[in-house]
Write an enzyme that holds these catalytic residues in place. Structure first.
Site, PDB file in Angstrom:
ATOM      1  N   SER A 173       4.369  10.516  -0.875  1.00  2.74           N
ATOM      2  CA  SER A 173       3.929  10.280   0.502  1.00  2.74           C
ATOM      3  C   SER A 173       2.690   9.390   0.587  1.00  2.74           C
ATOM      4  O   SER A 173       1.847   9.388  -0.310  1.00  2.74           O
ATOM      5  CB  SER A 173       3.610  11.610   1.182  1.00  2.74           C
ATOM      6  OG  SER A 173       4.773  12.388   1.275  1.00  2.74           O
ATOM      7  N   LYS A 191      -0.268  -4.169  -8.063  1.00  2.00           N
ATOM      8  CA  LYS A 191       0.108  -4.838  -9.309  1.00  2.00           C
ATOM      9  C   LYS A 191       1.277  -4.086  -9.943  1.00  2.00           C
ATOM     10  O   LYS A 191       1.574  -2.951  -9.583  1.00  2.00           O
ATOM     11  CB  LYS A 191      -1.072  -4.947 -10.270  1.00  2.00           C
ATOM     12  CG  LYS A 191      -1.665  -3.636 -10.715  1.00  2.00           C
ATOM     13  CD  LYS A 191      -2.878  -3.880 -11.604  1.00  2.00           C
ATOM     14  CE  LYS A 191      -3.493  -2.569 -12.047  1.00  2.00           C
ATOM     15  NZ  LYS A 191      -4.625  -2.788 -12.935  1.00  2.00           N
ATOM     16  N   ASN A 226      12.324   9.616   3.223  1.00  2.00           N
ATOM     17  CA  ASN A 226      11.845  10.689   4.074  1.00  2.00           C
ATOM     18  C   ASN A 226      11.358  10.117   5.409  1.00  2.00           C
ATOM     19  O   ASN A 226      11.527   8.931   5.683  1.00  2.00           O
ATOM     20  CB  ASN A 226      10.740  11.472   3.356  1.00  2.00           C
ATOM     21  CG  ASN A 226      10.729  12.930   3.730  1.00  2.00           C
ATOM     22  OD1 ASN A 226      11.016  13.301   4.866  1.00  2.00           O
ATOM     23  ND2 ASN A 226      10.392  13.779   2.781  1.00  2.00           N
ATOM     24  N   ALA A 233       0.873  10.382  -4.460  1.00  2.00           N
ATOM     25  CA  ALA A 233       0.542  10.329  -3.036  1.00  2.00           C
ATOM     26  C   ALA A 233      -0.742   9.544  -2.794  1.00  2.00           C
ATOM     27  O   ALA A 233      -1.708   9.663  -3.544  1.00  2.00           O
ATOM     28  CB  ALA A 233       0.393  11.751  -2.490  1.00  2.00           C
ATOM     29  N   HIS A 243      -0.897 -11.916   5.226  1.00  2.00           N
ATOM     30  CA  HIS A 243      -1.404 -12.994   6.085  1.00  2.00           C
ATOM     31  C   HIS A 243      -2.198 -14.004   5.262  1.00  2.00           C
ATOM     32  O   HIS A 243      -2.942 -13.637   4.356  1.00  2.00           O
ATOM     33  CB  HIS A 243      -2.331 -12.421   7.170  1.00  2.00           C
ATOM     34  CG  HIS A 243      -1.611 -11.668   8.223  1.00  2.00           C
ATOM     35  ND1 HIS A 243      -1.022 -12.278   9.302  1.00  2.00           N
ATOM     36  CD2 HIS A 243      -1.376 -10.352   8.361  1.00  2.00           C
ATOM     37  CE1 HIS A 243      -0.461 -11.367  10.069  1.00  2.00           C
ATOM     38  NE2 HIS A 243      -0.661 -10.177   9.520  1.00  2.00           N
TER      39      HIS A 243
END
Length: 161
Positions: free
Chosen positions: A113, A137, A54, A131, A84
């Site tokens: 979403s 994990k 989407n 959502a 990072h």
């Protein structure tokens, strides 16, 4: 003559990109507006047949991301197979590089979403990620994950149960 030249150049560029970045898109792969795909040199992305993305999906790959067949990916979903490094306090975080671990999403999954999936995660076949979830994990096959702490991960139940 001009159209033929541009057609040849398009296919040549596509072939070079596939060799450098090792991208595989399955048949009937579909995406809507603002589909972002960042792939580092030498990284691999594979998207299975019939998967749908989407609006505003972002895939960021430094190593490997695999998405199975017939997956539904909701709006604003983000995938990162890297993070990072930050443990060396004598150096700025921006100079410490990254750690990487592959992401694998099985066949027939629904990623709703506003989901973020982080490095090293495997999501089993026929799973649903609700959502707003942060997935850090592994998720077993046939599992529903929700942002609600009481029912955060449970097996899919058949209708009527």
């Amino acid at each position: 003559m001009g159209v033929l030249f541009f057609t040849i150049m398009f296919h040549l560029k596509s072939a070079i990109k596939k060799l450098l970045f090792q991208i595989h898109f399955g048949k009937r792969f579909c995406f809507r507006r603002k589909f972002y795909l960042y792939i580092a040199k030498g990284a691999k992305v594979s998207i299975g047949d019939g998967s749908f993305f989407n609006n505003n999906v972002s895939i960021n790959c430094l190593e490997k991301i695999t998405i199975g067949k017939r997956c539904l990916i909701g709006e604003n979903v983000k995938l990162y197979d890297h993070n990072h490094r930050f443990r060396d306090l004598s150096r700025p975080i921006a100079e410490q590089g990254f750690t990487t671990k592959p992401i694998t999403i099985g066949d027939d999954c629904w990623i709703c979403s506003n989901v973020t999936i982080l490095q090293g995660v495997t999501i089993g076949d026929h799973s649903v990620i609700g959502a707003g979830c942060l997935i850090y994990k592994d998720v077993p096959p046939k599992t529903v994950v929700t942002a609600d702490a009481k029912t955060s991960m449970r097996p899919i139940e058949k209708e009527g149960e």
